[in-house]
Write an enzyme that holds these catalytic residues in place. Structure first.
Site, PDB file in Angstrom:
ATOM      1  N   ASP A 148       0.805  -1.212   0.000  1.00  0.00           N
ATOM      2  CA  ASP A 148       0.000   0.000   0.000  1.00  0.00           C
ATOM      3  C   ASP A 148       0.845   1.273   0.000  1.00  0.00           C
ATOM      4  OD1 ASP A 148      -2.321   1.421  -0.066  1.00  0.00           O
ATOM      5  OD2 ASP A 148      -2.877   1.101   2.023  1.00  0.00           O
ATOM      6  N   CYS A 172     -25.454 -13.984  -3.602  1.00  0.00           N
ATOM      7  CA  CYS A 172     -25.413 -13.141  -2.389  1.00  0.00           C
ATOM      8  C   CYS A 172     -25.223 -11.662  -2.756  1.00  0.00           C
ATOM      9  CB  CYS A 172     -24.270 -13.617  -1.498  1.00  0.00           C
ATOM     10  SG  CYS A 172     -23.972 -12.587  -0.062  1.00  0.00           S
ATOM     11  N   CYS A 199     -19.167 -15.574  -4.805  1.00  0.00           N
ATOM     12  CA  CYS A 199     -20.221 -14.713  -4.253  1.00  0.00           C
ATOM     13  C   CYS A 199     -21.616 -15.278  -4.553  1.00  0.00           C
ATOM     14  CB  CYS A 199     -20.121 -13.304  -4.829  1.00  0.00           C
ATOM     15  SG  CYS A 199     -18.795 -12.323  -4.100  1.00  0.00           S
ATOM     16  N   CYS A 236     -14.214   1.857   8.095  1.00  0.00           N
ATOM     17  CA  CYS A 236     -15.524   1.202   8.231  1.00  0.00           C
ATOM     18  C   CYS A 236     -15.334  -0.273   7.896  1.00  0.00           C
ATOM     19  CB  CYS A 236     -16.531   1.842   7.279  1.00  0.00           C
ATOM     20  SG  CYS A 236     -18.079   0.901   7.100  1.00  0.00           S
TER      21      CYS A 236
HETATM   22  C1  B12 Z   1      -7.730   3.674  -2.750  1.00  0.00           C
HETATM   23  C2  B12 Z   1      -7.906   2.571  -1.722  1.00  0.00           C
HETATM   24  C3  B12 Z   1      -9.052   2.620  -0.923  1.00  0.00           C
HETATM   25  C4  B12 Z   1     -10.216   3.555  -1.213  1.00  0.00           C
HETATM   26  C5  B12 Z   1     -11.055   2.955  -2.371  1.00  0.00           C
HETATM   27  C6  B12 Z   1     -11.365   1.443  -2.191  1.00  0.00           C
HETATM   28  C7  B12 Z   1     -11.841   0.720  -3.433  1.00  0.00           C
HETATM   29  N1  B12 Z   1     -12.611  -0.335  -3.243  1.00  0.00           N
HETATM   30  O1  B12 Z   1     -11.510   1.118  -4.548  1.00  0.00           O
HETATM   31  C8  B12 Z   1     -10.940   3.593   0.173  1.00  0.00           C
HETATM   32  C9  B12 Z   1     -10.380   4.757   1.012  1.00  0.00           C
HETATM   33  C10 B12 Z   1     -12.454   3.727   0.123  1.00  0.00           C
HETATM   34  C11 B12 Z   1     -10.461   2.275   0.769  1.00  0.00           C
HETATM   35  C12 B12 Z   1     -11.158   1.593   1.758  1.00  0.00           C
HETATM   36  C13 B12 Z   1     -10.746   0.387   2.281  1.00  0.00           C
HETATM   37  N2  B12 Z   1      -9.573  -0.216   2.098  1.00  0.00           N
HETATM   38 CO1  B12 Z   1      -8.270   0.368   0.770  1.00  0.00          CO
HETATM   39  N3  B12 Z   1      -7.046   0.686  -0.575  1.00  0.00           N
HETATM   40  C14 B12 Z   1      -6.951   1.547  -1.586  1.00  0.00           C
HETATM   41  C15 B12 Z   1      -5.720   1.309  -2.466  1.00  0.00           C
HETATM   42  C16 B12 Z   1      -4.623   2.297  -2.052  1.00  0.00           C
HETATM   43  C17 B12 Z   1      -5.995   1.409  -3.974  1.00  0.00           C
HETATM   44  C18 B12 Z   1      -7.289   0.689  -4.419  1.00  0.00           C
HETATM   45  C19 B12 Z   1      -7.731   1.138  -5.768  1.00  0.00           C
HETATM   46  O2  B12 Z   1      -6.922   1.373  -6.640  1.00  0.00           O
HETATM   47  N4  B12 Z   1      -9.048   1.275  -5.961  1.00  0.00           N
HETATM   48  C20 B12 Z   1      -9.618   1.529  -7.252  1.00  0.00           C
HETATM   49  C21 B12 Z   1     -10.296   0.226  -7.716  1.00  0.00           C
HETATM   50  C22 B12 Z   1     -10.950   0.474  -9.072  1.00  0.00           C
HETATM   51  O3  B12 Z   1      -9.205  -0.702  -7.869  1.00  0.00           O
HETATM   52  P1  B12 Z   1      -9.110  -2.027  -7.003  1.00  0.00           P
HETATM   53  O4  B12 Z   1      -9.738  -1.834  -5.703  1.00  0.00           O
HETATM   54  O5  B12 Z   1      -7.707  -2.513  -7.022  1.00  0.00           O
HETATM   55  O6  B12 Z   1     -10.035  -2.881  -7.958  1.00  0.00           O
HETATM   56  C23 B12 Z   1      -9.524  -3.453  -9.158  1.00  0.00           C
HETATM   57  C24 B12 Z   1      -9.407  -4.936  -8.984  1.00  0.00           C
HETATM   58  O7  B12 Z   1     -10.521  -5.385  -8.245  1.00  0.00           O
HETATM   59  C25 B12 Z   1      -9.455  -5.435 -10.421  1.00  0.00           C
HETATM   60  N5  B12 Z   1     -10.033  -6.762 -10.524  1.00  0.00           N
HETATM   61  C26 B12 Z   1      -9.301  -7.861 -10.291  1.00  0.00           C
HETATM   62  N6  B12 Z   1     -10.042  -8.924 -10.499  1.00  0.00           N
HETATM   63  C27 B12 Z   1     -11.286  -8.525 -10.867  1.00  0.00           C
HETATM   64  C28 B12 Z   1     -12.405  -9.278 -11.199  1.00  0.00           C
HETATM   65  C29 B12 Z   1     -13.553  -8.632 -11.586  1.00  0.00           C
HETATM   66  C30 B12 Z   1     -14.755  -9.446 -11.936  1.00  0.00           C
HETATM   67  C31 B12 Z   1     -13.568  -7.208 -11.623  1.00  0.00           C
HETATM   68  C32 B12 Z   1     -14.785  -6.467 -12.055  1.00  0.00           C
HETATM   69  C33 B12 Z   1     -12.429  -6.477 -11.260  1.00  0.00           C
HETATM   70  C34 B12 Z   1     -11.285  -7.150 -10.899  1.00  0.00           C
HETATM   71  O8  B12 Z   1     -10.186  -4.489 -11.152  1.00  0.00           O
HETATM   72  C35 B12 Z   1     -10.453  -3.352 -10.330  1.00  0.00           C
HETATM   73  C36 B12 Z   1     -10.283  -2.158 -11.204  1.00  0.00           C
HETATM   74  O9  B12 Z   1      -8.927  -2.000 -11.590  1.00  0.00           O
HETATM   75  C37 B12 Z   1      -5.360  -0.182  -2.100  1.00  0.00           C
HETATM   76  C38 B12 Z   1      -3.864  -0.527  -2.157  1.00  0.00           C
HETATM   77  C39 B12 Z   1      -3.420  -0.835  -3.584  1.00  0.00           C
HETATM   78  N7  B12 Z   1      -2.226  -0.414  -3.914  1.00  0.00           N
HETATM   79  O10 B12 Z   1      -4.126  -1.447  -4.353  1.00  0.00           O
HETATM   80  C40 B12 Z   1      -5.931  -0.315  -0.657  1.00  0.00           C
HETATM   81  C41 B12 Z   1      -6.580  -1.647  -0.289  1.00  0.00           C
HETATM   82  C42 B12 Z   1      -7.483  -2.044  -1.431  1.00  0.00           C
HETATM   83  N8  B12 Z   1      -7.432  -1.312   0.899  1.00  0.00           N
HETATM   84  C43 B12 Z   1      -7.496  -2.227   1.753  1.00  0.00           C
HETATM   85  C44 B12 Z   1      -8.344  -2.179   2.912  1.00  0.00           C
HETATM   86  C45 B12 Z   1      -8.040  -3.178   4.013  1.00  0.00           C
HETATM   87  C46 B12 Z   1      -9.396  -1.250   2.979  1.00  0.00           C
HETATM   88  C47 B12 Z   1     -10.555  -1.210   4.002  1.00  0.00           C
HETATM   89  C48 B12 Z   1     -11.065  -2.586   4.445  1.00  0.00           C
HETATM   90  C49 B12 Z   1     -10.115  -0.366   5.246  1.00  0.00           C
HETATM   91  C50 B12 Z   1     -11.255  -0.042   6.216  1.00  0.00           C
HETATM   92  N9  B12 Z   1     -11.706  -0.981   7.013  1.00  0.00           N
HETATM   93  O11 B12 Z   1     -11.718   1.066   6.252  1.00  0.00           O
HETATM   94  C51 B12 Z   1     -11.623  -0.424   3.194  1.00  0.00           C
HETATM   95  C52 B12 Z   1     -12.513  -1.374   2.358  1.00  0.00           C
HETATM   96  C53 B12 Z   1     -13.546  -0.676   1.528  1.00  0.00           C
HETATM   97  C54 B12 Z   1     -13.832  -1.448   0.233  1.00  0.00           C
HETATM   98  N10 B12 Z   1     -14.949  -2.152   0.158  1.00  0.00           N
HETATM   99  O12 B12 Z   1     -12.988  -1.416  -0.677  1.00  0.00           O
HETATM  100  C55 B12 Z   1      -6.670  -3.446   1.370  1.00  0.00           C
HETATM  101  C56 B12 Z   1      -7.615  -4.547   0.855  1.00  0.00           C
HETATM  102  C57 B12 Z   1      -7.151  -5.977   1.147  1.00  0.00           C
HETATM  103  C58 B12 Z   1      -8.122  -6.982   0.579  1.00  0.00           C
HETATM  104  N11 B12 Z   1      -8.167  -8.149   1.229  1.00  0.00           N
HETATM  105  O13 B12 Z   1      -8.818  -6.746  -0.409  1.00  0.00           O
HETATM  106  C59 B12 Z   1      -5.699  -2.835   0.265  1.00  0.00           C
HETATM  107  C60 B12 Z   1      -5.305  -3.812  -0.855  1.00  0.00           C
HETATM  108  C61 B12 Z   1      -4.425  -2.340   1.013  1.00  0.00           C
HETATM  109  C62 B12 Z   1      -3.483  -3.488   1.386  1.00  0.00           C
HETATM  110  N12 B12 Z   1      -2.234  -3.463   0.939  1.00  0.00           N
HETATM  111  O14 B12 Z   1      -3.843  -4.425   2.062  1.00  0.00           O
HETATM  112  N13 B12 Z   1      -9.337   1.859   0.200  1.00  0.00           N
HETATM  113  S1  SF4 Z   2     -21.228 -10.359   1.213  1.00  0.00           S
HETATM  114 FE1  SF4 Z   2     -21.867 -11.822  -0.372  1.00  0.00          FE
HETATM  115  S2  SF4 Z   2     -21.765 -10.654  -2.292  1.00  0.00           S
HETATM  116 FE2  SF4 Z   2     -20.605  -9.508  -0.770  1.00  0.00          FE
HETATM  117  S3  SF4 Z   2     -18.497 -10.167  -1.044  1.00  0.00           S
HETATM  118 FE3  SF4 Z   2     -19.378 -11.489   0.543  1.00  0.00          FE
HETATM  119  S4  SF4 Z   2     -20.171 -13.303  -0.550  1.00  0.00           S
HETATM  120 FE4  SF4 Z   2     -19.779 -11.683  -2.081  1.00  0.00          FE
HETATM  121  S1  SF4 Z   3     -19.097   2.706   3.751  1.00  0.00           S
HETATM  122 FE1  SF4 Z   3     -18.446   0.844   4.847  1.00  0.00          FE
HETATM  123  S2  SF4 Z   3     -19.818  -0.714   4.019  1.00  0.00           S
HETATM  124 FE2  SF4 Z   3     -19.861   0.985   2.560  1.00  0.00          FE
HETATM  125  S3  SF4 Z   3     -18.263   0.510   1.055  1.00  0.00           S
HETATM  126 FE3  SF4 Z   3     -17.332   1.815   2.613  1.00  0.00          FE
HETATM  127  S4  SF4 Z   3     -16.377   0.334   4.028  1.00  0.00           S
HETATM  128 FE4  SF4 Z   3     -17.890  -0.829   2.822  1.00  0.00          FE
END
Ligand code: B12
Ligand code: SF4
Ligand code: SF4
Length: 320
Positions: free
Chosen positions: A131, A189, A186, A235
């Protein structure tokens, strides 16, 4: 010339588990398969003020350019789960990932131990990331066979859940790659999508970060909107409600990631009268230190205004 490894992939995995990581996989560094989705996500403004995501996007889409000379990413998962302390329901809540020492410090330190282990055995490049760079961590974890991307966008591992950090080591050693994780567990769900209190998911696996409480309480400056639902830092709801995550949650074996303090009472009772020195001493090395005294006061006040409540923990079985 490529280095000649003096260890096997199996020995590397055994060393990672000995250090306390819960799983290890190996990913190639081919271009991101989700580059268009990421660009679209940024274009729609879902990244809000996290401008570093825009600045680093070129490298992120081409993982081979992240650490020059690297040909593989070794991907590990670190379990950070801690159960809630009883009786904390009415207090401001801190997300589990932030209750111990800052994971950037903890995970990176042990990733560097693993990197040193590799360097002592013939590898000439082993750069640890957690990260702190342009690494598409979730995508590489899927490629390394460690789990699937849930509808809540979390990397979920069967038998482990999603209370994990993702760490990587970029290396020049051409280890055999893992079988990418190809299935989606998933099913039908949709609990996480329904449970999100701010409706931050615009579609399955697409989060508008600007609506997410984690973003609002950590990344965004200025006043907080109403509706933080008692969360003062981060959260956990979309993780808590996930049946896979609830079922397999196990307290972390890593002492430094366990809760340091009883944050609920601290944020409600002591924070309002704390001075800067007391804040710095109390929150040193936790992720909350970066939010600062004023930031945490803003968050705690908003959490108390909105009222905290019990966690949304699901106990039912995962869908197969
Ligand atoms: C910016 C960021 C955030 C942002 C945006 C999160 C988001 N979901 O995009 C915010 C501040 C909201 C956030 C919150 C959290 N975060 Co954060 N965050 C990051 C960060 C720095 C970048 C993520 C990013 O680029 N987001 C943009 C989206 C578009 O990209 P992405 O999440 O990587 O999604 C891509 C992949 O999923 C990929 N993909 C791969 N396979 C597949 C399959 C399909 C079907 C699809 C559609 C896509 C797909 O495509 C997507 C688009 O490129 C990463 C660290 C990193 N370098 O990656 C940590 C990271 C994702 N966060 C992490 C954590 C722990 C959290 C929180 C749980 C913290 C908390 N409790 O508050 C929450 C979870 C919220 C959530 N549901 O995501 C962990 C997640 C670990 C894990 N097991 O997934 C990471 C990886 C940090 C780490 N090194 O551990 N985070
Ligand atoms: S709550 Fe249900 S839909 Fe959401 S990630 Fe978990 S298994 Fe997938
Ligand atoms: S507000 Fe809470 S429940 Fe909603 S996407 Fe962010 S971390 Fe997940």
């Amino acid at each position: 010339m490529r280095p000649t490894p003096t260890f096997t992939r199996h020995q590397l995995e055994a060393e990672a588990l000995r250090l306390g990581f819960v799983a290890l996989g190996v990913a190639d560094l081919a271009p991101s398969a989700h580059a268009d989705a990421f660009d679209d996500w940024l274009r729609r403004g879902y990244g809000g003020v996290m401008t570093y995501l825009h600045r680093r996007k070129k490298k992120r889409k081409s993982p081979a350019t992240i650490t020059p000379g690297a040909v593989r990413a070794i991907v590990v998962l670190e379990n950070y789960f801690s159960p809630d302390a009883p009786g904390d329901d009415a207090a401001p809540k801190v997300a589990r990932y932030a209750r111990g020492i800052d994971y950037h410090l903890v995970v990176l330190a042990r990733l560097r131990e693993l990197a040193e282990w590799m360097l002592a055995r013939g590898v000439t490049l082993a750069h640890a990331w957690c990260d702190d760079g342009p690494v598409p961590e979730r995508e590489l974890a899927v490629r390394a066979g460690l789990g699937w991307i849930g509808k809540n966008t979390m990397l979920i591992r069967p038998g482990v859940g999603s209370w994990t950090f993702i760490g990587t080591i970029f290396t020049d050693m051409p280890l055999p790659v893992s079988e990418p994780f190809a299935s989606d567990h998933c099913g039908s769900c949709t609990r996480c999508l329904e449970a999100c209190p701010t409706d931050a998911f615009v579609a399955e696996r697409v989060l508008d970060a600007t609506k997410c409480l984690s973003y609002l309480t950590i990344e965004q400056k200025g006043d907080l909107p109403d509706g933080t639902h008692g969360w003062a830092f981060g959260c956990d709801i979309c993780n808590e409600v996930c049946p896979w995550t609830a079922k397999f949650a196990t307290p972390t074996p890593v002492e430094l990631l366990r809760p340091r303090l009883a944050y609920g009472a601290l944020l409600r009772e002591q924070l309002p009268t704390m001075d800067e020195a007391a804040f710095a001493a109390t929150f040193a090395e936790t992720p909350m230190a970066r939010a600062g005294l004023e930031g945490m006061r803003r968050n705690a006040a908003a959490a108390l205004r909105d009222g905290a409540g019990p966690a949304h923990v699901s106990t039912s079985s995962p869908e197969k």
